[in-house]
Structure formats: C-alpha cells, structure tokens
Design a protein around this motif. Sequence first.
Motif, mmCIF file in Angstrom:
data_model
loop_
_atom_site.group_PDB
_atom_site.id
_atom_site.type_symbol
_atom_site.label_atom_id
_atom_site.label_comp_id
_atom_site.label_asym_id
_atom_site.label_seq_id
_atom_site.Cartn_x
_atom_site.Cartn_y
_atom_site.Cartn_z
ATOM 1 N N ALA A 9 -0.681 3.492 -10.610
ATOM 2 C CA ALA A 9 -1.338 2.228 -10.900
ATOM 3 C C ALA A 9 -2.848 2.420 -10.905
ATOM 4 C CB ALA A 9 -0.954 1.171 -9.867
ATOM 5 N N VAL A 10 -3.515 1.792 -11.870
ATOM 6 C CA VAL A 10 -4.976 1.780 -11.860
ATOM 7 C C VAL A 10 -5.440 0.877 -10.717
ATOM 8 C CG1 VAL A 10 -7.062 1.172 -13.147
ATOM 9 C CG2 VAL A 10 -5.136 2.251 -14.327
ATOM 10 N N LYS A 11 -4.866 -0.329 -10.657
ATOM 11 C CA LYS A 11 -5.031 -1.219 -9.505
ATOM 12 C C LYS A 11 -3.701 -1.919 -9.274
ATOM 13 C CE LYS A 11 -7.813 -4.755 -7.276
ATOM 14 N NZ LYS A 11 -9.078 -5.519 -7.228
ATOM 15 N N THR A 64 0.793 -1.231 0.000
ATOM 16 C CA THR A 64 0.000 0.000 0.000
ATOM 17 C C THR A 64 0.824 1.279 0.000
ATOM 18 O OG1 THR A 64 -0.100 0.067 2.427
ATOM 19 C CG2 THR A 64 -1.849 -1.173 1.291
ATOM 20 N N GLY A 65 2.058 1.222 0.489
ATOM 21 C CA GLY A 65 2.844 2.446 0.600
ATOM 22 C C GLY A 65 2.321 3.376 1.675
ATOM 23 N N THR A 66 1.789 2.790 2.761
ATOM 24 C CA THR A 66 1.302 3.564 3.898
ATOM 25 C C THR A 66 1.761 2.873 5.176
ATOM 26 O OG1 THR A 66 -0.781 2.331 4.007
ATOM 27 C CG2 THR A 66 -0.759 4.328 2.639
ATOM 28 N N GLU A 81 -8.659 -9.842 -9.032
ATOM 29 C CA GLU A 81 -9.677 -10.482 -8.202
ATOM 30 C C GLU A 81 -9.561 -10.103 -6.727
ATOM 31 O OE1 GLU A 81 -8.288 -13.323 -11.474
ATOM 32 O OE2 GLU A 81 -7.389 -11.980 -9.991
ATOM 33 N N ALA A 82 -8.488 -9.424 -6.355
ATOM 34 C CA ALA A 82 -8.231 -9.096 -4.952
ATOM 35 C C ALA A 82 -9.176 -8.006 -4.463
ATOM 36 C CB ALA A 82 -6.776 -8.638 -4.792
ATOM 37 N N PRO A 83 -9.307 -7.864 -3.135
ATOM 38 C CA PRO A 83 -10.118 -6.768 -2.591
ATOM 39 C C PRO A 83 -9.662 -5.419 -3.138
ATOM 40 C CG PRO A 83 -9.474 -8.286 -0.842
ATOM 41 C CD PRO A 83 -8.725 -8.717 -2.073
ATOM 42 N N GLY A 84 -10.583 -4.479 -3.212
ATOM 43 C CA GLY A 84 -10.249 -3.151 -3.705
ATOM 44 C C GLY A 84 -11.082 -2.729 -4.896
#
Length: 252
Positions: free
Chosen positions: A67-69, A11-13, A74-77
């Motif tokens: 990034a778009v995703k 996530t980079g957080t 299929e992952a959450p988000g």
Amino acid sequence: MTKTILFISPTGTLDNGAEISIVNLMKFLVKKGYRVLNVFPDYKVPSQEEYQAELQKAGIETYGLSAVKWWWEEAPGGSPGNHFLRVNSYNKNVKDIRNIIVDNKVELVISNTVNVFQGALAAAYENIKHFWLIHEFPEGEFGYYKEKLDFIDTFSDEIFAVTGALTEDLEKYFPNRKIYSFAPYTQIEPKEGVKTESNDQHRIISVGRLTQRKNQLELIKAFQMLDLAGTELVFLGAWDEDYKQLCDDYIA
C-alpha cells in the motif's frame, strides 16, 4: 459449516493497543471454531514479520497487501507518493480484499480502526456484513473522521466503540443507531518457575508506541511534578525516534 471472518488491521504490528487487543480476539475466535483471516498493510519491516508469525502460529491466515497509504488520505501518516498513486493503491487494495472475500467465502468483515475503509467497501461490493471497531475519539489528529461519519454509518452493519467515554461520545454522532461497546483486552501469560514477591516499590507502566500523539512527554512532566518517592515510571513499546529524543532530553 465453519463461519469465516476477515479482519482488516491498522498496522500489522504488535506495538499498539488496538492491534494487541484484536490479536487476542482473533485467537479467541479460532479457539471457538471460526476460520479467521487477517489483512494488513505490508511495508516489509521486521516488526510485521513478528506479527505475521504470531498470527500464523495461532492458526490465523494472513494476507499482507502492498500500500502507498493504508489509512484515509486525511488520516495521520502524511501523504506518501502523490494523490494519483494513493488512489490507485486504494483501488487495488479494495480489489484484493474483494478477491480474498470471494476466494475464501468470507461471511463477515471487521475493520479494526476508524482509519481504514477498504474492508467496508469490499464488503459492500460483495454484499456481506461489515462491522467497524472504533478506538479513536473524533478529535485532534483523528478529528478528520467527523467528515466520514455518514460513510461509516452507511457502510456499517454494526459499530463498536471502546467501552466508556468513547461509546458515549459516538452515540451523540449516531443518534439513530445502537453503538455497541467492547473492551480492548491484553492477556499476560504467567511464566512457570518465576516467583513473584511483594514489596513496597511501585511502578507506573505506559504500554504503547512512544509518539507525539500519545502525549508521553506530558506524562513524564506530570510524574516529575508529583515527586513520587520510590515510584518508577516505565515505558514499554516501540518509538518515533524524534519524539523519543525529546523525552530523553527532558529526562536528562
């Protein structure tokens, strides 16, 4: 010659346990003399500026990629953009990571979640080692990755899972290889001049993002049922606004 390691972040957080633990590992490796690089999905949010500043202060070189995703489709988000935009974004991210590997003579890529695959592909293209660190059980919202196990097996030189039940669970899915364990580690720095005093008050502290996937509402309900006089339940971390409202409404 200094060994160069590239980490792929989820996530980079700094609002989740996986990232906090891996930041500690990266800092440890820098102190041991390794050159450490980090790639994260750059969504231009303030929490990522804090993350980048923290890493750079520790001597870790950071690369934020648009990034778009960032996670598997299929992952959450959800499904931002459309399939065509997501595929193009994935391809660009893999190419960007390959360029980072080549330009910096990276010798090892480490993916810090089962939910990202770009580093695994980039490492395979450049013929260098790739390690996968897995924090997630293959069930519930992460059950989708059961279909990725052959890919994970093929594109991992080594697989590491959180010590305990997760390691034991994944050993069933990878019977022909060793699953190594790791303990996510969070370091608490003592503050000079602050005196701690013992008392009879106790706290239960939940650290991490307040979100449906973490089941904090169930923890609140259990805490209420236990009726622990003199004990506080404390939540530390960021939150999903809708889920926080659910929790606030229940508490009220």
